[in-house]
Enzyme design. Structure first.
Site, PDB file in Angstrom:
ATOM      1  CG  HIS A   9      -9.162  -0.064  -0.445  1.00  0.00           C
ATOM      2  ND1 HIS A   9      -9.113   0.318   0.224  1.00  0.00           N
ATOM      3  CD2 HIS A   9     -10.853   0.347   0.089  1.00  0.00           C
ATOM      4  CE1 HIS A   9      -9.469   0.295   2.366  1.00  0.00           C
ATOM      5  NE2 HIS A   9     -10.783   0.008   1.426  1.00  0.00           N
ATOM      6  CG  MET A  64     -11.752  -2.777   5.280  1.00  0.00           C
ATOM      7  SD  MET A  64      -9.526  -2.118   4.723  1.00  0.00           S
ATOM      8  CE  MET A  64      -9.009  -0.697   6.191  1.00  0.00           C
ATOM      9  CG  ASP A 111      -5.058   2.685   1.430  1.00  0.00           C
ATOM     10  OD1 ASP A 111      -6.181   1.887   0.889  1.00  0.00           O
ATOM     11  OD2 ASP A 111      -4.311   1.833   1.304  1.00  0.00           O
ATOM     12  CG  MET A 152      -8.391   7.449   2.558  1.00  0.00           C
ATOM     13  SD  MET A 152      -7.465   7.384   3.654  1.00  0.00           S
ATOM     14  CE  MET A 152      -6.015   5.709   4.473  1.00  0.00           C
ATOM     15  CG  ASP A 185      -6.313  -2.892   3.180  1.00  0.00           C
ATOM     16  OD1 ASP A 185      -4.956  -2.586   3.279  1.00  0.00           O
ATOM     17  OD2 ASP A 185      -7.322  -1.599   2.524  1.00  0.00           O
ATOM     18  CB  SER A 205      -0.832  -0.009   1.389  1.00  0.00           C
ATOM     19  OG  SER A 205      -1.370   1.381   1.551  1.00  0.00           O
ATOM     20  CG  MET A 215     -11.322   3.469   2.136  1.00  0.00           C
ATOM     21  SD  MET A 215      -9.696   3.132   2.415  1.00  0.00           S
ATOM     22  CE  MET A 215      -8.643   3.492   1.430  1.00  0.00           C
ATOM     23  CG  HIS A 269      -3.772  -0.919  -1.701  1.00  0.00           C
ATOM     24  ND1 HIS A 269      -5.237  -1.932  -1.763  1.00  0.00           N
ATOM     25  CD2 HIS A 269      -4.496  -0.975  -0.877  1.00  0.00           C
ATOM     26  CE1 HIS A 269      -5.913  -1.244  -0.841  1.00  0.00           C
ATOM     27  NE2 HIS A 269      -5.698  -0.871   0.672  1.00  0.00           N
TER      28      HIS A 269
END
Ligand code: DX5
Ligand code: ZN
Length: 221
Positions: free
Chosen positions: A61, A132, A30, A32, A170, A5, A63, A28
């Site tokens: 991913h 998660m 992330d 957000m 994750d 990540s 979020m 990965h």
């Protein structure tokens, strides 16, 4: 599979940090939005640039709130897998179809407190299930072992042919926790701080992969 990540990487040197884990299965990413989670990271322009900077398939991913509106852009930007949160998606079945039409795999993620059962039917449309094992929002948190029950259930559903997807985990994955996750049936391990916090990220990826491999294949036979 191991997916480092980049949340734990140096954001000013993303191309180098991606190159540092060239042997990884997926990278990965992330995303957000400061609403779905109390943290703000990176978005579409960075993913677009990253896509051109590495050959490692991107595992995005999201979020974020309103993934029905935003997720498709990540698929169009060339992400290999685009994961949205079950808690945020308005129409996850339609969303999976849209992601496929845009050329990406579709992933569905559930937070530690979200049960798996209500999502099983929806998951028939998905290629990956991201369980998660920390509260989403930040790297470097401790692994929540309770979520392994959901991993075992998902593994069973896949092994009995009820679902066809990769089980991904994750949060808090390191040399101490990966074996328990592998034993429970995880296919793909996301690891942030344990990879980018290591002196040699590529070696950390290889070490995690071999550690998982010593456990999982023989248990699945
Ligand atoms: C947390 C992110 C994770 C994070 C994992 O919300 O979804 O991908 O980067 O970091 P570690 O491996 O440090 O728990
Ligand atoms: Zn993540």
């Amino acid at each position: 599979m191991v997916a480092p990540s980049i949340l734990s990487a140096d954001f000013a040197r993303l191309a180098d940090e991606a190159a540092a884990v060239e042997g990884a299965d997926w990278l990965h990413v992330d995303v957000m939005d400061g609403h779905f989670v109390p943290n703000l990271t990176i978005g579409l322009p960075v993913v677009t640039s990253l896509r051109n900077a590495t050959a490692v398939p991107l595992d995005c991913h999201l979020m974020i709130d309103a993934p029905d509106k935003w997720a498709i852009g990540y698929a169009e930007a060339g992400a290999h897998n685009v994961t949205v949160h079950a808690e945020a998606a308005a129409d996850p079945i339609m969303l999976a179809k849209d992601l496929h039409a845009a050329g990406a795999l579709a992933g569905l993620s559930i937070k530690p407190g979200t049960p798996l059962e209500p999502w099983i039917e929806v998951l028939a449309q998905y290629d990956t299930l991201l369980i998660m094992s920390v509260e989403p929002g930040f790297g470097g948190q401790s692994f929540i072992f309770d979520v392994l029950d959901k991993v075992r259930t998902a593994r069973r559903l896949v092994d009995t042919g009820h679902l066809k997807l990769l089980v991904e985990i994750d949060g808090g994955i390191n040399g101490d926790t990966i074996e328990a996750a592998a034993e429970a049936g995880v296919d793909c391990f996301v690891a942030g701080s344990s990879v980018y916090g290591a002196d040699d990220p590529a070696r950390a990826v290889a070490a995690l992969r071999s550690r998982a491999a010593t456990v999982s294949p023989h248990l699945r036979r």
